[in-house]
Design a protein around this motif. Structure first.
Motif, PDB file in Angstrom:
ATOM      1  N   LYS A 168       0.832  -1.209   0.000  1.00  0.00           N
ATOM      2  CA  LYS A 168       0.000   0.000   0.000  1.00  0.00           C
ATOM      3  C   LYS A 168       0.864   1.256   0.000  1.00  0.00           C
ATOM      4  O   LYS A 168       0.540   2.250  -0.671  1.00  0.00           O
ATOM      5  N   GLY A 169       1.972   1.224   0.743  1.00  0.00           N
ATOM      6  CA  GLY A 169       2.895   2.349   0.713  1.00  0.00           C
ATOM      7  C   GLY A 169       3.504   2.545  -0.660  1.00  0.00           C
ATOM      8  O   GLY A 169       3.634   3.678  -1.157  1.00  0.00           O
ATOM      9  N   PHE A 170       3.880   1.449  -1.304  1.00  0.00           N
ATOM     10  CA  PHE A 170       4.413   1.511  -2.666  1.00  0.00           C
ATOM     11  C   PHE A 170       3.367   2.097  -3.612  1.00  0.00           C
ATOM     12  O   PHE A 170       3.676   2.949  -4.453  1.00  0.00           O
ATOM     13  N   ALA A 171       2.132   1.676  -3.455  1.00  0.00           N
ATOM     14  CA  ALA A 171       1.054   2.182  -4.311  1.00  0.00           C
ATOM     15  C   ALA A 171       0.885   3.681  -4.154  1.00  0.00           C
ATOM     16  O   ALA A 171       0.796   4.430  -5.144  1.00  0.00           O
ATOM     17  N   ARG A 172       0.838   4.152  -2.910  1.00  0.00           N
ATOM     18  CA  ARG A 172       0.628   5.584  -2.673  1.00  0.00           C
ATOM     19  C   ARG A 172       1.820   6.415  -3.155  1.00  0.00           C
ATOM     20  O   ARG A 172       1.647   7.512  -3.693  1.00  0.00           O
ATOM     21  N   ALA A 173       3.018   5.889  -2.988  1.00  0.00           N
ATOM     22  CA  ALA A 173       4.197   6.601  -3.482  1.00  0.00           C
ATOM     23  C   ALA A 173       4.204   6.660  -5.006  1.00  0.00           C
ATOM     24  O   ALA A 173       4.548   7.690  -5.602  1.00  0.00           O
ATOM     25  N   MET A 174       3.815   5.565  -5.648  1.00  0.00           N
ATOM     26  CA  MET A 174       3.741   5.551  -7.113  1.00  0.00           C
ATOM     27  C   MET A 174       2.652   6.491  -7.617  1.00  0.00           C
ATOM     28  O   MET A 174       2.834   7.190  -8.626  1.00  0.00           O
ATOM     29  N   ARG A 175       1.530   6.515  -6.929  1.00  0.00           N
ATOM     30  CA  ARG A 175       0.443   7.426  -7.309  1.00  0.00           C
ATOM     31  C   ARG A 175       0.944   8.873  -7.341  1.00  0.00           C
ATOM     32  O   ARG A 175       0.625   9.639  -8.262  1.00  0.00           O
ATOM     33  N   GLU A 176       1.732   9.231  -6.350  1.00  0.00           N
ATOM     34  CA  GLU A 176       2.282  10.585  -6.279  1.00  0.00           C
ATOM     35  C   GLU A 176       3.324  10.822  -7.374  1.00  0.00           C
ATOM     36  O   GLU A 176       3.326  11.868  -8.038  1.00  0.00           O
ATOM     37  N   ALA A 177       4.203   9.849  -7.574  1.00  0.00           N
ATOM     38  CA  ALA A 177       5.336  10.033  -8.485  1.00  0.00           C
ATOM     39  C   ALA A 177       4.933  10.078  -9.956  1.00  0.00           C
ATOM     40  O   ALA A 177       5.539  10.804 -10.749  1.00  0.00           O
ATOM     41  N   VAL A 178       3.936   9.294 -10.350  1.00  0.00           N
ATOM     42  CA  VAL A 178       3.541   9.261 -11.770  1.00  0.00           C
ATOM     43  C   VAL A 178       2.561  10.371 -12.120  1.00  0.00           C
ATOM     44  O   VAL A 178       2.284  10.602 -13.299  1.00  0.00           O
ATOM     45  N   ALA A 179       2.043  11.081 -11.116  1.00  0.00           N
ATOM     46  CA  ALA A 179       1.087  12.163 -11.378  1.00  0.00           C
ATOM     47  C   ALA A 179       1.746  13.259 -12.214  1.00  0.00           C
ATOM     48  O   ALA A 179       2.941  13.541 -12.074  1.00  0.00           O
ATOM     49  N   ILE A 180       0.978  13.870 -13.071  1.00  0.00           N
ATOM     50  CA  ILE A 180       1.465  14.990 -13.870  1.00  0.00           C
ATOM     51  C   ILE A 180       1.489  16.248 -13.001  1.00  0.00           C
ATOM     52  O   ILE A 180       0.502  16.602 -12.359  1.00  0.00           O
TER      53      ILE A 180
END
Length: 197
Positions: A168-180
């Motif tokens: 879940k932490g990986f998911a939330r970090a990826m959500r932030e990082a791939v955002a435009i």
């Protein structure tokens, strides 16, 4: 829409993965390894990255190839969807509590893959999945996607909670990082002008 699709066929596995970075967390996951399905579903749901992941692997041998190749294909699909990485936020981090366990994940979509892993388990399996394969799964994703990835379980006693918090932490970090990033949507977020090593 930023999408990527990878089909990977070897003598050990037949893998099809597709992702949509601009999705809503819709998933269709069938790897043959129930606990891995659960974790990839958690990743999709909490990153809002749509994920289709279908694997037919040599489970009569063991689960190693299925786990590894699902991660390689997922990482490759993410890399394809990112393209030249123009406009992405690039960095992401998250603390993810899961009952008594707390995970911390920080990442950089840098093009320089590395995994720093600080998590331990007190039992050899969750479901049928070897707990030693979790580190390997994240290593394979980071390598294939070109991510600098730091994962740490700060504390926790329940093995299921520890690894679910990490996903879940990986998911939330990826959500932030791939955002435009709306302030720099036309630029690659690097003084080099490229993210690739």
């Amino acid at each position: 829409m930023r999408t990527g699709t990878v089909t990977r066929t070897t003598h050990e596995t037949d893998v099809h993965v597709s992702v949509n970075l601009d999705g809503s967390g819709i998933y269709d996951v069938k790897t043959g390894v129930g606990f891995l399905d659960h974790m990839i579903e958690q990743f999709s749901r909490h990153s809002l990255i749509d994920v289709t992941c279908r694997v037919k692997g040599d489970l009569h041998v063991d689960e190693h190839h299925t786990v590894e190749d699902s991660a390689i294909a997922l990482g490759q699909a993410i890399a394809e969807a990112l393209g030249d990485k123009r406009g992405i936020t690039r960095y992401g981090s998250a603390y993810a509590p899961m009952d008594e366990a707390l995970a911390r994940v920080a990442l950089d979509i840098s093009g320089r893959p590395i995994l720093v892993w600080k998590a331990q388990f007190s039992q050899p399996r969750l479901g049928t999945m070897d707990t030693e394969m979790f580190e390997h799964w994240f290593q394979s994703v980071a390598q294939a996607a070109g991510i600098t990835l730091h994962i740490e379980c700060l504390y926790g006693t329940n093995n299921h909670h520890i690894i679910e918090g990490i996903y879940k932490g990986f998911a939330r970090a990826m959500r932030e990082a791939v955002a435009i990033d709306p302030r720099k949507a036309d630029a690659v977020p690097s003084t080099k002008g490229t993210l690739g090593g």
